[in-house]
Every structure is written in structure tokens, then in C-alpha cells.
Write a protein that holds these residues in place. Structure first.
Motif, PDB file in Angstrom:
ATOM      1  N   GLU A  75      26.199 -43.682 -27.554  1.00 46.42           N
ATOM      2  CA  GLU A  75      25.134 -43.070 -26.763  1.00 46.42           C
ATOM      3  C   GLU A  75      25.806 -42.445 -25.559  1.00 46.42           C
ATOM      4  OE1 GLU A  75      21.062 -44.309 -24.403  1.00 46.42           O
ATOM      5  OE2 GLU A  75      21.862 -45.661 -25.925  1.00 46.42           O
ATOM      6  N   MET A  76      25.640 -41.133 -25.412  1.00 44.99           N
ATOM      7  CA  MET A  76      26.391 -40.452 -24.367  1.00 44.99           C
ATOM      8  C   MET A  76      25.604 -39.352 -23.669  1.00 44.99           C
ATOM      9  SD  MET A  76      29.304 -38.845 -27.027  1.00 44.99           S
ATOM     10  CE  MET A  76      30.600 -39.185 -25.930  1.00 44.99           C
ATOM     11  N   GLN A  77      25.902 -39.254 -22.386  1.00 49.06           N
ATOM     12  CA  GLN A  77      25.571 -38.071 -21.588  1.00 49.06           C
ATOM     13  C   GLN A  77      26.933 -37.441 -21.371  1.00 49.06           C
ATOM     14  OE1 GLN A  77      22.456 -36.904 -20.171  1.00 49.06           O
ATOM     15  NE2 GLN A  77      23.713 -35.101 -19.774  1.00 49.06           N
ATOM     16  N   TYR A  78      27.233 -36.365 -22.103  1.00 48.30           N
ATOM     17  CA  TYR A  78      28.579 -35.804 -22.101  1.00 48.30           C
ATOM     18  C   TYR A  78      28.701 -34.488 -21.358  1.00 48.30           C
ATOM     19  CZ  TYR A  78      26.716 -33.251 -26.139  1.00 48.30           C
ATOM     20  OH  TYR A  78      25.954 -32.474 -26.975  1.00 48.30           O
ATOM     21  N   GLY A  86      22.896 -37.574 -26.243  1.00 47.76           N
ATOM     22  CA  GLY A  86      22.477 -37.997 -27.574  1.00 47.76           C
ATOM     23  C   GLY A  86      23.167 -39.266 -28.011  1.00 47.76           C
ATOM     24  N   THR A  87      22.769 -39.724 -29.191  1.00 46.41           N
ATOM     25  CA  THR A  87      23.393 -40.885 -29.824  1.00 46.41           C
ATOM     26  C   THR A  87      24.024 -40.395 -31.111  1.00 46.41           C
ATOM     27  OG1 THR A  87      21.762 -42.372 -28.856  1.00 46.41           O
ATOM     28  CG2 THR A  87      23.008 -43.201 -30.741  1.00 46.41           C
ATOM     29  N   PHE A  88      25.289 -40.716 -31.293  1.00 48.60           N
ATOM     30  CA  PHE A  88      26.059 -40.203 -32.412  1.00 48.60           C
ATOM     31  C   PHE A  88      26.723 -41.346 -33.158  1.00 48.60           C
ATOM     32  CE2 PHE A  88      26.063 -37.361 -28.784  1.00 48.60           C
ATOM     33  CZ  PHE A  88      25.397 -36.267 -29.325  1.00 48.60           C
ATOM     34  N   GLU A  89      26.812 -41.197 -34.484  1.00 52.31           N
ATOM     35  CA  GLU A  89      27.488 -42.193 -35.310  1.00 52.31           C
ATOM     36  C   GLU A  89      28.978 -41.902 -35.291  1.00 52.31           C
ATOM     37  OE1 GLU A  89      25.845 -42.394 -39.227  1.00 52.31           O
ATOM     38  OE2 GLU A  89      23.800 -42.609 -38.469  1.00 52.31           O
ATOM     39  N   GLY A  90      29.778 -42.966 -35.129  1.00 54.73           N
ATOM     40  CA  GLY A  90      31.222 -42.804 -35.110  1.00 54.73           C
ATOM     41  C   GLY A  90      31.903 -43.781 -36.047  1.00 54.73           C
TER      42      GLY A  90
END
Length: 139
Positions: A75-78, A86-90
């Protein structure tokens, strides 16, 4: 008849030796390949938690419960814009955590503050960086 008994005895001895050798082989430690396959997520599991960047940038890493080891939710504010969140799968790799967001495929990797390219983080030692200008550190 004696030849048959000798042949059977030799066969039994030979098969017993081959069983011992395969047993000895199976008792050996796992190959380096299996250790290497588990290593990426062992490294990246230490990254779980909150990481802070500059000017409101933040990264929260957690396990993706529905997937196996080495799968994460980031979950990032980039960026400074509202849509750069957004929230991204890694997934863990030997280099770090690979993930995809709107600006393409990315790699989150371990670094120091200097590698972030951000003067406010330059003196930090425990950091993660996506690319110079986007880094997150812990105190």
C-alpha cells in the motif's frame, strides 16, 4: 543349482547396496537450489511494516494472506498527486519485491538513504528504493 543360488545371492547383495546408497543420498541436506528458492521471501519478510518517504510518501508492506510465501500487498503513496496512490500485489525475487502499478513494472529493493536520491533521507541506513527519487526509510 549352486550357480542359481550364487546368482540370487549376488543379486540380493547388489540390490541391498543400491538401496543403502539411495538412502544415504536422500539423507543429504537439501540442494542449494531449494535454499535459493526460499531465500528471496526470507529477506523480504523483514521488510514487512511501515516505511516513510518525504513529503507524505509512505509504503506499508504486508503479507498477502490468500497467497503463499513471498507474496505481498504494497500500500503506497508514491507521488504527490492523489492518483499516485494504491495497493499493489508484489512477489519476492532475488533482487527484491517485483510489482506492477500504473507507471509500469517496478522493483522495490533494499538500499541506504543515499541511494534514494533524496537529501532528506541521505543519512538513513535502513531504506527501500523503487528508483532514485522514490525511497522509503525506517528510523
Amino acid at each position: 543349482m549352486l550357480k542359481i543360488v550364487l546368482a540370487l545371492s549376488a543379486t540380493i547383495l547388489i540390490s541391498g547396496c543400491s538401496q543403502e546408497s539411495s538412502t544415504a543420498t536422500s539423507n543429504e541436506p537439501a540442494s542449494d537450489t531449494s535454499a535459493e528458492q526460499s531465500a528471496p521471501h526470507q529477506m523480504t519478510d523483514h521488510w514487512i511494516g511501515r516505511w516513510v518517504g518525504v513529503e507524505g510518501l509512505v509504503l506499508e508492506i504486508r503479507h498477502k494472506d490468500s497467497a503463499g510465501p513471498g507474496n505481498y500487498l504494497l500500500e503506497m503513496q508514491y507521488g504527490l498527486d492523489a492518483d499516485q496512490r494504491g495497493t499493489f500485489e508484489g512477489q519476492a525475487t532475488d533482487e527484491g519485491i517485483r510489482f506492477t502499478r500504473e507507471d509500469g513494472e517496478q522493483l522495490l529493493r533494499e538500499a541506504d538513504g543515499e541511494a534514494t536520491g533524496l537529501k532528506w533521507l541521505a543519512d538513513k541506513e535502513d531504506c527501500l528504493v523503487v528508483h532514485p527519487g522514490e525511497g522509503y526509510c525506517r528510523d
